[in-house]
Every structure is written in structure tokens, then in C-alpha cells.
Design a protein around this motif. Structure first.
Motif: not given
Lengths: 265, 316
Positions: B83-86, B94
Motif C-alpha cells: 500500500p502507498a499512502f501520503y 490518514y
């Protein structure tokens, strides 16, 4: 649009603004514009002095450069915004969609019950807020220094040209958003937008009669408006309307592209 | 039992290559289902179609619980492989953001986020930027954000493949708890994880279903009695084993009717016999061994594992 999707949209806009704050873009982009805006009247005012001190002029030569009028200085400021200013704005916005799609962050958001239009719209809103804020700050700074050093400029001409120029910037940024959705590479998006906007302005400048209706002519109208030159207002309104129309079209196209393939991998 | 998700003829073609080719399966409410297959079998493609990230070329998916909601995304929680987040957000921010996007009010989202972060063991790191998180922490954050709206179906793509043994165990423990609360579908290429956690497996190979069903019934349907034999590594024993294997292979290829031993697999100093009936085969083998005075190290009778079945199904 139902209230729940409006709330989601505003939540996403808040997130985008927070990102602008945390990445310091909200600080340094307006700063660049203020700098550009201040520099123009200041250099114009001190130009004769600078030439006298720095130039290797023969003894006794008379330097006589007529001081430009205030409105001319503001028009030159807008031209500065049109080169460096647009470059800075496009570079900050070029990876706004493609960056999130390439990293996978977008897919994590788009599996949630949000519409692609709200996603694109939130990015667009924050980009435009940044652009209008920076433009206003820079232009008002230029106005202040012009009045201080050079001469008076009527408020009506400043505000009118600001609005026209803002529409041009909005158009360019919306195209950046479209290309950022269309292309994976941020550099390719920036290159396409800058190339297209330069071409559009050039063509509109060369053929004012035939291309006066295109949004590319908007920057020219802004220069004309601030110096108080009269221009064909029919063609101007056409340009404004075609600009708005293309903005809406580009937003719809971006959302459709995103709906078709939410993730770029 | 009602099916939460019914999939029929699901197909995805990339240009001319069919990554997924006509999958039919159903996910029962409350079950934990593993989508099992080797790399490149089409697991990720299938998962992405279920979550709506990828449009199927053909086929249909029916979510029964979504009939009155309209947007099936509202009942799905999704955790991608990595998973890629900010990275500029904190973990708490988030999860709150994810909750608000799913329609929670800011207060509800805040409460729920704290609760979930505690559950996945990220309370201490809740106010840190995600950019500073380790891979295992990101995976657990991904789980928290997937659960924020209490989804009916939790979909995960290789939830533990990218983790080290410690992170892996943490996530598996969490999943063990979660499967009691919601329906879970996850993909994996590790049979052991599926066997450990799931009620049902769907084994796919080259985009098609190779085998599916409840783990318990697959195990009982496909288990075969086997005898494993290990010998000392002296000349005499090795020679005997080679000769014996040769004899069995001969008789297997000659007689159409299968004898006591169906199959023989030879390894380094050990052999594995798939047999018809354990007692008789063991007796036969022991007699042979005694006669030839072979030095046996180990003789074990048992049943084939799911692993053997998986290897067989996938390798076909």
C-alpha cells in the motif's frame, strides 16, 4: 450532487490544501510571484542608475532612458508571470495526478466510494487557489511598488487585467491536470503543457483576427487591458467563454480517464 | 448460507493475453477465502477487478449486500500488496481521511481511527509521518484504513508476502481475529497461510480455476496414503533402492491395473511411495527391506499433505 459527495469533495480539498502547506508550496510559490512582481518596477526605476554604475560608458556620455509609465510596468510584470510564473506553477502541478497513480496512493483512495470527478475537482480547486493566490499577491506587490516608484495606475485596470490573466493561468493549470492524468511521466506532461501554451499564445498573437477567440489570446488581452488600450471586446468575450468551456471539457475528460483506469500500474 | 459475492465468467484480457479467463466462484458470507496460485496466475488481476480498480473484459460480479446501497465500493475494504499512502500525513490523519471518504463524520472517523490504530498496534506511531514507517507498519496501517468503514468484505492482495517473519506473524494474527468479524478474501502464493487461516481455497493457474472448495473437503477428497522411507547412505542400501525403484516403475508401466504402489518419488537417500493401502504396502516393504538387509533410518506411514496436492495441481 448529493450532500454526501459534497462533503467528500470538501474533505478532499482540505487534504490537498494540507499537502500544499506541508510541502511548503503554499509558501514559496506566492513568494516567487511576489519577487517577480517587485523586481519589475524596481529594476525599471533603477535602470538608468544601474547602467551608469555598471556600464563601461565613455566619460561624459548622456544616458537618457525614458521611464516607462506605471501601466507599462504592470504589463511587463504580467509578461514575467507568463514565463517564469507559469513555469513554476506547471512544475508544481505536473505530477499531481500521475504521481499518486504511479505510487499506488490513488488506487487506495479510488476504491473508496468517491467519484473520480470529486478527486479531479479537489486537485483542480487546490491548484487554482494556489495560482490565484500567488498571482494576486505578486500582482498587488507589483502595483504597490509601481505606484511608489513610477506612477499611478487606476485600480479598475489592475483588477480587470488580474481577472483576465487569472483566467489564462486557470486554463493552463487545467490543461496541466489533464495531461497529468493522461501521461504517466510528469516531465512529459509539463513539456506538453508548456509547449502547447506557448504555441497557443504565439498563434493568437500573430493572427489576432483569426485566433482572437482562442484562450491563448487571453494573456494579450490582459496586457492590453492594463495599459488601457481598447480592444475588440466581442473577441475577448469569445476567448473568455471558449477558455471556460475548454476548462470544463478538460475536467470532464480527466475524470472520465480516471474512471476508466483508476490506477496506472 | 448466502453468497456475499457471486462471480461468473470473469475475464480480463490485456491485448491478446488473457490474464484471467472465465473464473466462476462464490464467496459465502462470513467465510475466509484464499485465492491461491503461483506468481503470474492472475490473482492480483482478479482482486483488482473485484475492487473495481480494473474493468473486466467479460463476466459479471454480483454483490448481494450491495443491492440496497448502490455503490459496492462502500462494502469493500481493500489492502493492496504494497500500500502507498501520503508520506506527509501522519498515520492517524490518514485513517481519519479514509473514514471521512467513506462517509463517516469527523468525530466518528476520529474515534474509529484511534480504535483501529490501537488494534493494529500503531497507537505509539499514530502521530508520526507515514514516511517514517517500516514496511510492516505500513501494512498494518493499510489494514486499519481498509477496516475503517466496517466493510462486509475485506479484500487483500498478498497481505504478508512482502514482510519479514516478525511482521508476517503480526499480520497473520490480526487476520485470525478479523476473520471472525467479517468476510475475508485474500490472495497468496503461500499454501501454509491459506491452510492456517481459511475455510475455502480457490486455486488458480494461468487465469483459470484449477481447484476450489472448502479446505477440509479438499483435504479429505484428495489425500492419499503414503509411505516415506529413509535409508543410510551406504552403497548396499543405495543400490537396493535404485533397483527396487526400477522394478516398481517397470511393473507400473507394464500392468495397466495398478498394484499396491501407485507412484514412487526418489530423492537423495529417501523415497516416497504413494500407495493403495498402507498396511499391506508397509508389510511388503518391510519384508523386502529385511530380505535385502538394507539399513533403514526411518520408515513413516502417513497421508499426503495439501502442499503435495497444491504442487501437483499447479505444476500440471
Amino acid at each position: 450532487m448529493s450532500t454526501s459527495s459534497l462533503i467528500r469533495y470538501s474533505v478532499m480539498v482540505q487534504k490537498e490544501l494540507l499537502e500544499l502547506v506541508r510541502s511548503f508550496k503554499l509558501l514559496w510559490v506566492p513568494l516567487v510571484f511576489v519577487l517577480l512582481g517587485v523586481m519589475q518596477p524596481v529594476t525599471m526605476f533603477y535602470m538608468p542608475l544601474l547602467l551608469e554604475k555598471a556600464g563601461n560608458m565613455p566619460e561624459g556620455s548622456v544616458i537618457d532612458i525614458p521611464l516607462p509609465t506605471g501601466t507599462e510596468v504592470l504589463a511587463q510584470t504580467l509578461q514575467q508571470f507568463g514565463t517564469l510564473g507559469i513555469l513554476v506553477l506547471v512544475l508544481t502541478a505536473m505530477s499531481t495526478v500521475s504521481g499518486e497513480r504511479n505510487s499506488g496512493a490513488a488506487s487506495l483512495i479510488l476504491v473508496k466510494p468517491v467519484s473520480p470527478f470529486a478527486y479531479i475537482g479537489s486537485k483542480w480547486t487546490s491548484m487554482l487557489l494556489l495560482a490565484w493566490g500567488a498571482l494576486s499577491a505578486g500582482y498587488l506587490a507589483a502595483w504597490y511598488y509601481t505606484e511608489l516608484l513610477i506612477g499611478e495606475v487606476p485600480a479598475k485596470q489592475v483588477i480587470g487585467s488580474l481577472l483576465i490573466y487569472g483566467l489564462w493561468l486557470s486554463f493552463v493549470l487545467t490543461m496541466t491536470l489533464l495531461f497529468s492524468t493522461l501521461l504517466k511521466s510528469p516531465a512529459a506532461a509539463a513539456f506538453s503543457v508548456l509547449g502547447a501554451s506557448v504555441t497557443l499564445s504565439l498563434i493568437s498573437g500573430i493572427f489576432p483576427k483569426q485566433m482572437g477567440w482562442s484562450p491563448g489570446a487571453l494573456s494579450g488581452y490582459a496586457y492590453q487591458f492594463v495599459v488601457g488600450e481598447s480592444f475588440a471586446s466581442g473577441r475577448f468575450w469569445l476567448a473568455a467563454i471558449s477558455g471556460l468551456f475548454l476548462i470544463i471539457l478538460a475536467l470532464t475528460a480527466s475524470a472520465a480517464l480516471l474512471r476508466r483506469s483508476p490506477a496506472a500500474e | 448460507m448466502t453468497a456475499l459475492l457471486q462471480v461468473k465468467g470473469l475475464t480480463k484480457a490485456f491485448n491478446s493475453v488473457k490474464a484471467v479467463n472465465g473464473l466462476d466462484f462464490a464467496i459465502e458470507e462470513g467465510h475466509c477465502v484464499a485465492l491461491l496460485g503461483p506468481n503470474g496466475a492472475g490473482k492480483t488481476t482478479t482482486i483488482r477487478m473485484i475492487t473495481g480498480l480494473l474493468k473486466p473484459t467479460a463476466g459479471q460480479m454480483r454483490f448481494h449486500a450491495a443491492a440496497n446501497i448502490g455503490d459496492e465500493r462502500a462494502i469493500i475494504g481493500y489492502l493492496p500488496q504494497s500500500p502507498a499512502f501520503y508520506n506527509w500525513m501522519t498515520g492517524l490523519e490518514y485513517v481519519v481521511y479514509a473514514g471521512r471518504l467513506c462517509g463517516l463524520t469527523s468525530q466518528m472517523a476520529g474515534n474509529r481511527a484511534m480504535e483501529l490504530l490501537e488494534r493494529v498496534g500503531l497507537t505509539g506511531a499514530a502521530k508520526r509521518r507515514i514516511g517514517t514507517y517500516s514496511g510492516g507498519m505500513k501494512q498494518r496501517l493499510g489494514l486499519a484504513q481498509a477496516l475503517v468503514h466496517q466493510p462486509k468484505l475485506l479484500v487483500m492482495d498478498e497481505p504478508v508476502s512482502a514482510l519479514d517473519p516478525v511482521g508476517r506473524r503480526e499480520v497473520l494474527e490480526l487476520l485470525r481475529e478479523l476473520k471472525r468479524e467479517t468476510t475475508v478474501l485474500f490472495s497468496t502464493h503461500v499454501l501454509h497461510d491459506a491452510e492456517d487461516l481459511c475455510d475455502d481455497v480457490i486455486i488458480i493457474r494461468n487465469g483459470q480455476i484449477a481447484l476450489q472448495g472448502a479446505i477440509s473437503s479438499i483435504r479429505s477428497d484428495h489425500r492419499r496414503p503414503i509411505i516415506e522411507l529413509q535409508l543410510e547412505r551406504d552403497d548396499r542400501s543405495e543400490k537396493w533402492l535404485a533397483g527396487y525403484a526400477e522394478r516398481i516403475r517397470c511393473s507400473l508401466s507394464h500392468s495397466s491395473e495398478a498394484g499396491l504402489i501407485h507412484e514412487i518419488q526418489l530423492g537423495d537417500g529417501h523415497a516416497r511411495f504413494t500407495v493403495k493401502e498402507v498396511d499391506e504396502a508397509r508389510q511388503l516393504l518391510l519384508e523386502e527391506l529385511a530380505q535385502a538387509r538394507v539399513k533403514v533410518r526411518k520408515l513413516e506411514a502417513g497421508y499426503s499433505s495439501l502442499e503435495d496436492l497444491f504442487m501437483k495441481v499447479v505444476a500440471q
